[in-house]
Design a protein around this motif. Structure first.
Motif, PDB file in Angstrom:
ATOM      1  N   ARG A  66      98.336  14.544  63.211  1.00 44.20           N
ATOM      2  CA  ARG A  66      97.031  14.323  62.584  1.00 44.20           C
ATOM      3  C   ARG A  66      95.976  13.904  63.603  1.00 44.20           C
ATOM      4  O   ARG A  66      94.846  14.368  63.568  1.00 44.20           O
ATOM      5  CB  ARG A  66      97.145  13.271  61.477  1.00 44.20           C
ATOM      6  CG  ARG A  66      97.408  13.904  60.130  1.00 44.20           C
ATOM      7  CD  ARG A  66      97.277  12.890  59.010  1.00 44.20           C
ATOM      8  NE  ARG A  66      98.637  12.494  58.672  1.00 44.20           N
ATOM      9  CZ  ARG A  66      99.067  11.269  58.528  1.00 44.20           C
ATOM     10  NH1 ARG A  66      98.253  10.260  58.671  1.00 44.20           N
ATOM     11  NH2 ARG A  66     100.304  11.019  58.228  1.00 44.20           N
ATOM     12  N   ARG A  67      96.365  12.993  64.511  1.00 45.88           N
ATOM     13  CA  ARG A  67      95.407  12.547  65.535  1.00 45.88           C
ATOM     14  C   ARG A  67      94.994  13.692  66.443  1.00 45.88           C
ATOM     15  O   ARG A  67      93.829  13.825  66.808  1.00 45.88           O
ATOM     16  CB  ARG A  67      96.009  11.423  66.371  1.00 45.88           C
ATOM     17  CG  ARG A  67      95.793  10.057  65.760  1.00 45.88           C
ATOM     18  CD  ARG A  67      96.276   9.025  66.702  1.00 45.88           C
ATOM     19  NE  ARG A  67      97.702   9.292  66.886  1.00 45.88           N
ATOM     20  CZ  ARG A  67      98.626   8.380  67.075  1.00 45.88           C
ATOM     21  NH1 ARG A  67      98.308   7.136  67.174  1.00 45.88           N
ATOM     22  NH2 ARG A  67      99.871   8.701  67.199  1.00 45.88           N
ATOM     23  N   THR A  68      95.945  14.531  66.802  1.00 44.24           N
ATOM     24  CA  THR A  68      95.641  15.682  67.655  1.00 44.24           C
ATOM     25  C   THR A  68      94.716  16.639  66.929  1.00 44.24           C
ATOM     26  O   THR A  68      93.751  17.148  67.517  1.00 44.24           O
ATOM     27  CB  THR A  68      96.944  16.403  68.065  1.00 44.24           C
ATOM     28  OG1 THR A  68      97.806  15.466  68.705  1.00 44.24           O
ATOM     29  CG2 THR A  68      96.662  17.562  68.991  1.00 44.24           C
ATOM     30  N   GLN A  69      94.983  16.882  65.664  1.00 46.62           N
ATOM     31  CA  GLN A  69      94.125  17.769  64.876  1.00 46.62           C
ATOM     32  C   GLN A  69      92.717  17.188  64.768  1.00 46.62           C
ATOM     33  O   GLN A  69      91.731  17.908  64.922  1.00 46.62           O
ATOM     34  CB  GLN A  69      94.732  17.973  63.484  1.00 46.62           C
ATOM     35  CG  GLN A  69      93.976  18.969  62.640  1.00 46.62           C
ATOM     36  CD  GLN A  69      94.650  19.174  61.279  1.00 46.62           C
ATOM     37  OE1 GLN A  69      95.602  18.502  60.927  1.00 46.62           O
ATOM     38  NE2 GLN A  69      94.138  20.112  60.525  1.00 46.62           N
ATOM     39  N   LYS A  70      92.607  15.888  64.538  1.00 48.01           N
ATOM     40  CA  LYS A  70      91.295  15.226  64.463  1.00 48.01           C
ATOM     41  C   LYS A  70      90.571  15.325  65.802  1.00 48.01           C
ATOM     42  O   LYS A  70      89.368  15.573  65.858  1.00 48.01           O
ATOM     43  CB  LYS A  70      91.479  13.760  64.052  1.00 48.01           C
ATOM     44  CG  LYS A  70      90.222  12.939  64.063  1.00 48.01           C
ATOM     45  CD  LYS A  70      89.425  13.158  62.812  1.00 48.01           C
ATOM     46  CE  LYS A  70      88.297  12.146  62.727  1.00 48.01           C
ATOM     47  NZ  LYS A  70      87.000  12.724  62.761  1.00 48.01           N
ATOM     48  N   VAL A  72      90.926  17.651  68.068  1.00 49.43           N
ATOM     49  CA  VAL A  72      90.479  19.035  68.245  1.00 49.43           C
ATOM     50  C   VAL A  72      89.239  19.310  67.402  1.00 49.43           C
ATOM     51  O   VAL A  72      88.266  19.925  67.871  1.00 49.43           O
ATOM     52  CB  VAL A  72      91.619  20.031  67.907  1.00 49.43           C
ATOM     53  CG1 VAL A  72      91.117  21.456  67.795  1.00 49.43           C
ATOM     54  CG2 VAL A  72      92.728  19.931  68.938  1.00 49.43           C
ATOM     55  N   GLU A  73      89.234  18.826  66.153  1.00 49.67           N
ATOM     56  CA  GLU A  73      88.067  19.026  65.287  1.00 49.67           C
ATOM     57  C   GLU A  73      86.839  18.322  65.853  1.00 49.67           C
ATOM     58  O   GLU A  73      85.740  18.881  65.856  1.00 49.67           O
ATOM     59  CB  GLU A  73      88.370  18.518  63.878  1.00 49.67           C
ATOM     60  CG  GLU A  73      89.346  19.388  63.117  1.00 49.67           C
ATOM     61  CD  GLU A  73      89.814  18.759  61.813  1.00 49.67           C
ATOM     62  OE1 GLU A  73      89.325  17.660  61.462  1.00 49.67           O
ATOM     63  OE2 GLU A  73      90.672  19.362  61.148  1.00 49.67           O
ATOM     64  N   ASP A  74      87.026  17.084  66.338  1.00 50.76           N
ATOM     65  CA  ASP A  74      85.910  16.360  66.947  1.00 50.76           C
ATOM     66  C   ASP A  74      85.415  17.070  68.199  1.00 50.76           C
ATOM     67  O   ASP A  74      84.209  17.113  68.462  1.00 50.76           O
ATOM     68  CB  ASP A  74      86.309  14.924  67.293  1.00 50.76           C
ATOM     69  CG  ASP A  74      86.364  14.024  66.074  1.00 50.76           C
ATOM     70  OD1 ASP A  74      85.950  14.482  64.984  1.00 50.76           O
ATOM     71  OD2 ASP A  74      86.818  12.875  66.204  1.00 50.76           O
ATOM     72  N   LYS A  76      85.452  20.221  68.731  1.00 48.66           N
ATOM     73  CA  LYS A  76      84.660  21.379  68.288  1.00 48.66           C
ATOM     74  C   LYS A  76      83.271  20.947  67.844  1.00 48.66           C
ATOM     75  O   LYS A  76      82.280  21.595  68.152  1.00 48.66           O
ATOM     76  CB  LYS A  76      85.360  22.098  67.134  1.00 48.66           C
ATOM     77  CG  LYS A  76      86.566  22.894  67.535  1.00 48.66           C
ATOM     78  CD  LYS A  76      87.201  23.532  66.307  1.00 48.66           C
ATOM     79  CE  LYS A  76      88.481  24.249  66.644  1.00 48.66           C
ATOM     80  NZ  LYS A  76      89.130  24.784  65.439  1.00 48.66           N
ATOM     81  N   LEU A  77      83.199  19.842  67.086  1.00 45.80           N
ATOM     82  CA  LEU A  77      81.909  19.378  66.566  1.00 45.80           C
ATOM     83  C   LEU A  77      81.030  18.763  67.642  1.00 45.80           C
ATOM     84  O   LEU A  77      79.825  19.016  67.700  1.00 45.80           O
ATOM     85  CB  LEU A  77      82.127  18.341  65.464  1.00 45.80           C
ATOM     86  CG  LEU A  77      82.551  18.853  64.101  1.00 45.80           C
ATOM     87  CD1 LEU A  77      82.789  17.682  63.163  1.00 45.80           C
ATOM     88  CD2 LEU A  77      81.515  19.782  63.512  1.00 45.80           C
ATOM     89  N   HIS A 179      75.880  15.699  63.657  1.00 44.89           N
ATOM     90  CA  HIS A 179      76.895  15.589  62.595  1.00 44.89           C
ATOM     91  C   HIS A 179      77.117  14.129  62.191  1.00 44.89           C
ATOM     92  O   HIS A 179      78.249  13.676  62.013  1.00 44.89           O
ATOM     93  CB  HIS A 179      78.214  16.211  63.025  1.00 44.89           C
ATOM     94  CG  HIS A 179      78.135  17.678  63.294  1.00 44.89           C
ATOM     95  ND1 HIS A 179      77.972  18.607  62.299  1.00 44.89           N
ATOM     96  CD2 HIS A 179      78.165  18.364  64.467  1.00 44.89           C
ATOM     97  CE1 HIS A 179      77.922  19.815  62.836  1.00 44.89           C
ATOM     98  NE2 HIS A 179      78.032  19.695  64.148  1.00 44.89           N
TER      99      HIS A 179
END
Length: 196
Positions: A66-70, A72-74, A76-77, A179
């Motif tokens: 979950r932390r890795t996914q977050k 990656v999303e951050d 990108k943003l 954002h």
């Protein structure tokens, strides 16, 4: 000689009783019930311990995922955050230039070239703000709002004439959020009670 034989037979039978017994004739003693129960309890504790460790390992790996996914999303943003900081400085220059051109192109000045330049600068400024909005970059409009140290930086204090103390009375430099994250604080003047 029969006496010797009987003595030897007697010794042999006595020696058999005292000597080591044949292991094949010895009855095997199975583990007692209490020993088996103790062993079963130990094994159950090990199973519980291993199960708990397995659950913790699964939870840890899920948290890492979950932390890795977050992250990656951050990325990108907010990967364009430093680029946006540079662009807002250009937006400031463009805004000041458009304001100066608008002052010069008042109705008293009949110069058509200056009016076209003023209109062009206004169009560029509007287009730049729409591109900012498209990518999640928004200008803050804090005038009249409460001072927030996460969004604003106080550069001066102004007498509170018709405003509540602690509210923002003027903005000397616009602040921007990407954002929802502040990438440049607004430089503001905060209303304070006049001390006489």
């Amino acid at each position: 000689s029969p006496c010797v034989f009987s003595t030897a037979a007697q010794q042999r039978s006595t020696g058999d009783e005292c000597g080591p017994e044949d292991p094949r004739d010895e009855p095997k003693h199975p583990l007692s019930d209490s020993a088996l129960e103790h062993k079963a309890i130990k094994l159950e504790e090990q199973v519980r311990d291993l199960t708990e460790r397995y659950r913790k390992a699964l939870a840890d790996s899920e948290n890492v995922r979950r932390r890795t996914q977050k992250f990656v999303e951050d990325a990108k943003l907010f990967g364009i955050q430093s680029f946006c900081r540079d662009l807002v400085e250009i937006a400031d220059i463009l805004e000041k230039t458009a304001e100066s051109a608008a002052e010069e192109a008042e109705p008293s000045n009949p110069n058509p070239t200056l009016k076209k330049i003023c209109e062009g600068l206004s169009l560029i400024e509007a287009k730049l703000q729409s591109v900012f909005a498209k990518h999640g970059l928004q200008k803050m409009n804090p005038v009249g709002g409460k001072y927030d140290p996460y969004d604003h930086e106080i550069v001066c204090h102004v007498p509170a004439e018709g405003m509540q103390p602690g509210t923002i009375a003027l903005v000397t430099q616009d602040g921007y959020k990407l954002h929802g994250r502040t990438i440049r604080h607004a430089l503001v003047g905060v209303a304070v009670e006049s001390q006489e």
